[in-house]
Design an enzyme around this catalytic site. Structure first.
Site, PDB file in Angstrom:
ATOM      1  N   GLY A  23       1.293 -12.495  -2.687  1.00  0.00           N
ATOM      2  CA  GLY A  23       1.895 -12.841  -1.391  1.00  0.00           C
ATOM      3  C   GLY A  23       3.384 -12.636  -1.318  1.00  0.00           C
ATOM      4  CD  GLU A  50      -4.817 -13.060  -8.211  1.00  0.00           C
ATOM      5  OE1 GLU A  50      -5.852 -13.060  -8.887  1.00  0.00           O
ATOM      6  OE2 GLU A  50      -4.736 -13.584  -7.089  1.00  0.00           O
ATOM      7  N   PRO A  51       0.428  -9.831  -7.383  1.00  0.00           N
ATOM      8  CG  PRO A  51       2.154  -8.606  -8.348  1.00  0.00           C
ATOM      9  CD  PRO A  51       1.096  -9.608  -8.676  1.00  0.00           C
ATOM     10  NE  ARG A  92       2.045  -8.095   2.013  1.00  0.00           N
ATOM     11  CZ  ARG A  92       1.402  -8.108   3.163  1.00  0.00           C
ATOM     12  NH1 ARG A  92       1.820  -7.371   4.150  1.00  0.00           N
ATOM     13  NH2 ARG A  92       0.340  -8.862   3.316  1.00  0.00           N
ATOM     14  CB  CYS A 122      -9.833   3.791  24.204  1.00  0.00           C
ATOM     15  SG  CYS A 122     -10.193   5.539  24.057  1.00  0.00           S
ATOM     16  CD  GLU A 123      -7.920  -2.313  21.640  1.00  0.00           C
ATOM     17  OE1 GLU A 123      -6.890  -2.983  21.408  1.00  0.00           O
ATOM     18  OE2 GLU A 123      -9.006  -2.504  21.083  1.00  0.00           O
TER      19      GLU A 123
HETATM   20  C1  LIG Z   1      -6.384 -14.045  -3.940  1.00  0.00           C
HETATM   21  C2  LIG Z   1      -5.334 -13.083  -3.542  1.00  0.00           C
HETATM   22  N1  LIG Z   1      -4.472 -12.638  -4.479  1.00  0.00           N
HETATM   23  C3  LIG Z   1      -3.520 -11.738  -4.167  1.00  0.00           C
HETATM   24  C4  LIG Z   1      -3.382 -11.250  -2.868  1.00  0.00           C
HETATM   25  C5  LIG Z   1      -2.296 -10.235  -2.608  1.00  0.00           C
HETATM   26  O1  LIG Z   1      -1.444 -10.578  -1.581  1.00  0.00           O
HETATM   27  P1  LIG Z   1      -0.158  -9.666  -1.305  1.00  0.00           P
HETATM   28  O2  LIG Z   1      -0.630  -8.275  -1.122  1.00  0.00           O
HETATM   29  O3  LIG Z   1       0.428 -10.234  -0.066  1.00  0.00           O
HETATM   30  O4  LIG Z   1       0.698  -9.789  -2.524  1.00  0.00           O
HETATM   31  C6  LIG Z   1      -4.249 -11.692  -1.870  1.00  0.00           C
HETATM   32  C7  LIG Z   1      -4.125 -11.196  -0.497  1.00  0.00           C
HETATM   33  O5  LIG Z   1      -4.852 -11.476   0.396  1.00  0.00           O
HETATM   34  C8  LIG Z   1      -5.261 -12.647  -2.214  1.00  0.00           C
HETATM   35  O6  LIG Z   1      -6.113 -13.087  -1.302  1.00  0.00           O
END
Ligand SMILES: Cc1ncc(COP(=O)(O)O)c(C=O)c1O
Length: 446
Positions: free
Chosen positions: A261, A303-304, A306, A374-375
């Site tokens: 996140g 767990e990155p 994005r 089409c929106e």
């Molecule tokens: C369990 C879990 N880990 C990691 C992520 C990665 O999030 P981000 O891409 O925002 O780092 C998500 C995104 O939905 C998630 O649900």
């Protein structure tokens, strides 16, 4: 600029390095190049729309994570595959020493095909089917994150040997972000709440099945989080929950996965989560929380998604028409839209757009870059400044589209999904080919 080079040095870079891939730069013809390849050449070869991924940008950001957290005593970086996953991307993550998190049998299959060690795979999902759990067990995934009571029973039923598991917990932390990506509060679908003892009850249920090896807890408080202190608060609450489980069941959990996140900037001025700050907050929070609970330091997993894949990607569109409506707004219609980028309609996301095939000389005008679907809401960027002489055939590049674009694309209006092209050291190659009309028809059973 040729006459007065010093002007060029004083001017801000045409492609803000906080937003565009690290290798983005204009060539002498003013064409935007990424990975040493002019994007105009990619558009000619692979057609548009096209997703372009800078391999070096992805790898560099993956490396930065490992480096930033290296100081932590026992940590692991697990790349969130939902943001962008192909076999090549899985391989990059593996080669950079990252694990991969998956949340479907499809993502699991891609990670395995990309050579990821199953032991380094974390399986997520709030509605995993018994079949998906069986496949994960058969593949030997390292961790399964449990999200409901029925899933605990299913997994205990399908496990062949002792399966390491985590329990997903909602620590009741509000990131005050978009509702769709606020996942740490109690009033949403994921995980077991700390309140009312749901998480403690889940631990009891897991421990009742000796085939399940409860190694830790997991939380993911949401996406586009800019304030590292929120992760510190999550660590405090999660260590307290681990201490409760020790008190109630005599089990010491050794792993704490605090999810991903981490925010990235999409437009100038957006805040980014500072990785160095995050590493410090994690260390301090762990020290304090473990000391307060007399709890041994668990291994920390992040767990990155994005933050590793987002800025590596740009999307290329060809301008189809430019028209000014009687209301005064100028619309630049392009050959893609909400089928390749649903994030504008889903989250009101904003993007940075640039002319990619020539120097942007002369006046600028404020325009809305609109999609082909089409929106009326099918927009890619509203009120962005682009050259006033923009015309059909020009090429536009949209930054920060590596994450949740290819992976969220659809076939709305029966439009085939774009190709995904990797660029590196002056070479471009297709990672995923464009979807053809034949592909679309092949699924139609008549
Ligand atoms: C369990 C879990 N880990 C990691 C992520 C990665 O999030 P981000 O891409 O925002 O780092 C998500 C995104 O939905 C998630 O649900």
């Amino acid at each position: 600029m040729d006459i007065l080079p010093s002007l060029g040095q004083a001017a801000p870079p045409r492609f803000d390095p906080a937003i565009w891939p690290i290798t983005a730069h204009p060539d002498e013809e003013g064409r935007l190049c990424v990975g040493g390849v002019p994007l105009a050449d990619i558009a000619d070869e692979f057609h548009t729309p096209a997703y372009v991924i800078d391999e070096n940008d992805f790898r560099n950001r993956a490396r930065r994570y490992r480096k930033a957290l290296r100081g932590s005593n026992g940590f692991e970086v697990v790349y969130a595959g939902k943001s962008l996953l192909t076999t090549a991307v899985a391989r990059w993550a593996r080669e950079e020493g990252l694990g991969v998190d998956v949340c479907s049998s499809g993502e699991l299959a891609v990670a395995l095909a990309g050579g990821v060690d199953p032991a380094r795979i974390v399986m997520h999902g709030n509605a995993k089917s018994p079949d998906e759990l069986r496949e994960a067990v058969r593949a030997g995934v390292g961790r399964i994150v449990l999200d409901s009571c029925v899933e605990i029973a299913y997994l205990a039923g399908v496990a062949q040997r002792r399966q390491p598991v985590l329990i997903r917990v909602t620590p009741d932390i509000d990131i005050h972000g978009h509702r769709a990506v606020t996942t740490g509060i109690s009033d949403q679908k994921f995980g077991f709440t700390l309140a009312e003892g749901q998480a403690a009850d889940a631990a009891k249920r897991v421990l009742a099945h000796p085939i399940l090896d409860l190694v830790g807890l997991h939380c993911h408080i949401g996406s586009q989080v800019t304030d590292p202190a929120l992760y510190g608060e999550a660590i405090h609450r999660m260590i307290a929950a681990m201490a409760d489980i020790r008190a109630q069941h005599g089990v010491i959990l050794t792993e704490l996965n605090i999810g991903g996140g981490h925010a990235i900037p999409y437009i100038p001025g957006d805040r980014e989560l500072d990785l160095g700050e995050l590493a410090r907050v994690i260390e301090d929070a762990l020290d304090e929380a473990c000391a307060a609970e007399h709890f041994p330091r668990p291994k920390i997993v992040v767990e990155p998604g994005r933050a590793i894949s987002g800025r590596a990607g740009v999307t290329l569109y060809r301008v189809c028409s430019v028209k000014t409506q009687s209301g005064g707004r100028t619309f630049v219609a392009v050959d893609g839209g909400m089928s390749d980028n649903p994030r504008v309609s889903l989250y009101g996301a904003q993007y940075t757009v640039a002319l990619a095939n020539r120097h942007p000389l002369g006046h600028k005008q404020r325009v809305t870059v609109a999609g082909r679907h089409c929106e009326a809401g099918d927009e890619i960027a509203r009120d962005v400044e682009l050259p006033a002489d923009l015309r059909p055939g020009d090429l536009l590049a949209v930054a920060c589209t590596g994450a949740y674009h290819h992976s969220m694309a659809s076939n709305y209006n029966m439009v085939g999904r774009p190709s995904l092209v990797a660029v590196k050291d002056g070479r471009a190659r297709a990672m995923v080919r464009r979807e053809t009309i034949a592909d679309l028809l092949s699924r139609d059973c008549g």
